[in-house]
Design a protein around this motif. Structure first.
Motif, PDB file in Angstrom:
ATOM      1  N   MET A   1       0.719  -1.156  -0.094  1.00  0.00           N
ATOM      2  CA  MET A   1       0.019  -0.044  -0.074  1.00  0.00           C
ATOM      3  C   MET A   1       0.841   1.141  -0.126  1.00  0.00           C
ATOM      4  SD  MET A   1      -3.131  -0.496  -0.423  1.00  0.00           S
ATOM      5  CE  MET A   1      -3.813   0.797   0.059  1.00  0.00           C
ATOM      6  N   SER A   2       2.141   1.128   0.294  1.00  0.00           N
ATOM      7  CA  SER A   2       3.005   2.484   0.375  1.00  0.00           C
ATOM      8  C   SER A   2       3.134   3.042  -1.313  1.00  0.00           C
ATOM      9  CB  SER A   2       4.318   1.946   0.726  1.00  0.00           C
ATOM     10  OG  SER A   2       5.010   1.118   0.074  1.00  0.00           O
ATOM     11  N   ASP A   3       2.717   2.034  -2.270  1.00  0.00           N
ATOM     12  CA  ASP A   3       2.682   2.646  -3.813  1.00  0.00           C
ATOM     13  C   ASP A   3       1.439   3.017  -4.169  1.00  0.00           C
ATOM     14  OD1 ASP A   3       5.510   1.675  -4.280  1.00  0.00           O
ATOM     15  OD2 ASP A   3       4.519  -0.579  -4.436  1.00  0.00           O
ATOM     16  N   PHE A   4       0.646   3.137  -3.313  1.00  0.00           N
ATOM     17  CA  PHE A   4      -0.859   3.641  -3.665  1.00  0.00           C
ATOM     18  C   PHE A   4      -0.811   5.052  -4.267  1.00  0.00           C
ATOM     19  CE2 PHE A   4      -4.826   5.808  -2.051  1.00  0.00           C
ATOM     20  CZ  PHE A   4      -5.638   4.899  -2.695  1.00  0.00           C
ATOM     21  N   ALA A   5      -0.004   6.076  -3.891  1.00  0.00           N
ATOM     22  CA  ALA A   5       0.094   7.396  -4.248  1.00  0.00           C
ATOM     23  C   ALA A   5       0.708   7.198  -5.785  1.00  0.00           C
ATOM     24  CB  ALA A   5       1.077   8.452  -3.504  1.00  0.00           C
ATOM     25  N   ALA A   6       1.807   6.615  -6.035  1.00  0.00           N
ATOM     26  CA  ALA A   6       2.569   6.370  -7.446  1.00  0.00           C
ATOM     27  C   ALA A   6       1.644   5.714  -8.222  1.00  0.00           C
ATOM     28  CB  ALA A   6       3.589   5.416  -7.194  1.00  0.00           C
TER      29      ALA A   6
ATOM     30  N   ALA B   1      -2.309  -6.916  -1.494  1.00  0.00           N
ATOM     31  CA  ALA B   1      -2.470  -8.423  -1.325  1.00  0.00           C
ATOM     32  C   ALA B   1      -1.044  -9.168  -2.089  1.00  0.00           C
ATOM     33  CB  ALA B   1      -3.646  -9.007  -2.414  1.00  0.00           C
ATOM     34  N   LYS B   2      -0.617 -10.334  -1.655  1.00  0.00           N
ATOM     35  CA  LYS B   2       0.323 -11.030  -2.362  1.00  0.00           C
ATOM     36  C   LYS B   2      -0.095 -11.343  -3.772  1.00  0.00           C
ATOM     37  CE  LYS B   2       2.634 -13.013   1.571  1.00  0.00           C
ATOM     38  NZ  LYS B   2       3.132 -14.275   1.938  1.00  0.00           N
ATOM     39  N   LEU B   3       0.753 -10.976  -4.871  1.00  0.00           N
ATOM     40  CA  LEU B   3       0.157 -11.219  -6.292  1.00  0.00           C
ATOM     41  C   LEU B   3       1.017 -12.387  -6.622  1.00  0.00           C
ATOM     42  CD1 LEU B   3       0.391  -7.346  -7.529  1.00  0.00           C
ATOM     43  CD2 LEU B   3      -1.863  -8.784  -6.565  1.00  0.00           C
ATOM     44  N   ALA B   4       0.684 -12.711  -7.973  1.00  0.00           N
ATOM     45  CA  ALA B   4       1.306 -13.849  -8.397  1.00  0.00           C
ATOM     46  C   ALA B   4       2.697 -14.097  -8.427  1.00  0.00           C
ATOM     47  CB  ALA B   4       0.961 -14.048  -9.982  1.00  0.00           C
ATOM     48  N   THR B   5       3.522 -13.140  -8.653  1.00  0.00           N
ATOM     49  CA  THR B   5       4.836 -13.326  -7.807  1.00  0.00           C
ATOM     50  C   THR B   5       5.312 -12.166  -7.194  1.00  0.00           C
ATOM     51  OG1 THR B   5       5.840 -11.984 -10.084  1.00  0.00           O
ATOM     52  CG2 THR B   5       5.432 -14.170 -10.394  1.00  0.00           C
TER      53      THR B   5
ATOM     54  N   LEU C   1       3.753  -5.929  -8.824  1.00  0.00           N
ATOM     55  CA  LEU C   1       3.470  -4.907  -7.920  1.00  0.00           C
ATOM     56  C   LEU C   1       2.066  -4.259  -7.918  1.00  0.00           C
ATOM     57  CD1 LEU C   1       6.588  -2.634  -8.281  1.00  0.00           C
ATOM     58  CD2 LEU C   1       6.295  -4.626  -6.465  1.00  0.00           C
ATOM     59  N   VAL C   2       1.126  -4.359  -8.824  1.00  0.00           N
ATOM     60  CA  VAL C   2      -0.142  -3.882  -9.215  1.00  0.00           C
ATOM     61  C   VAL C   2      -0.682  -4.914 -10.037  1.00  0.00           C
ATOM     62  CG1 VAL C   2       0.520  -2.410 -10.766  1.00  0.00           C
ATOM     63  CG2 VAL C   2      -1.570  -1.978  -9.524  1.00  0.00           C
ATOM     64  N   GLU C   3      -2.036  -5.173  -9.837  1.00  0.00           N
ATOM     65  CA  GLU C   3      -2.915  -5.820 -10.720  1.00  0.00           C
ATOM     66  C   GLU C   3      -4.354  -5.113 -10.820  1.00  0.00           C
ATOM     67  OE1 GLU C   3      -4.529 -10.355 -11.394  1.00  0.00           O
ATOM     68  OE2 GLU C   3      -3.417 -10.119  -9.373  1.00  0.00           O
TER      69      GLU C   3
END
Length: 116
Positions: free
Chosen positions: A71-76, A98-102, A106-108
């Motif tokens: 969630m620290s990537d929310f602003a970017a 959430a943990k993603l596929a790998t 970083l985002v889906e």
């Protein structure tokens, strides 16, 4: 009985499913070596392409679910999203962590839209 249409069908998922004038896209992820801003940009480009193929576009989005690995990537992520989403056509949206596929994803984005 209404028709269900699937595009880019794979063994686990279809990239696009349409039913009764609604478009459902599989989760879109970016290139794992990119930062979250570039992954977001490439996801949104893929969404544009898939929606066009399904007879829709980003002004017709109904709902978007966004998963961030951190969630620290929310602003970017939002900085890229805000320049892409058309003013006055923002969908219902939820964002979570959430943990993603790998670990490198970083985002889906998961999109539901109306057909034109």
């Amino acid at each position: 009985m209404s028709t269900i249409t699937r595009h880019h069908v794979g063994p686990r998922m279809s990239q696009i499913v349409t039913h009764n004038g609604t478009v459902y896209l599989a989760g879109q992820v970016g290139k794992p070596t990119d930062d979250v801003a570039q992954q977001t940009k490439s996801c949104l480009e893929q969404i544009d392409t898939l929606l066009a193929e399904a007879g829709s576009d980003k002004t017709r989005m109904l709902q978007v679910v966004i998963w961030l690995a951190d969630m620290s990537d929310f602003a970017a992520m939002n900085a890229v999203w805000d320049t892409w989403v058309p003013e006055g056509h923002t969908p219902a949206r939820a964002t979570g962590e959430a943990k993603l596929a790998t670990p490198d994803h970083l985002v889906e984005f998961i999109v539901t839209a109306a057909q034109n």
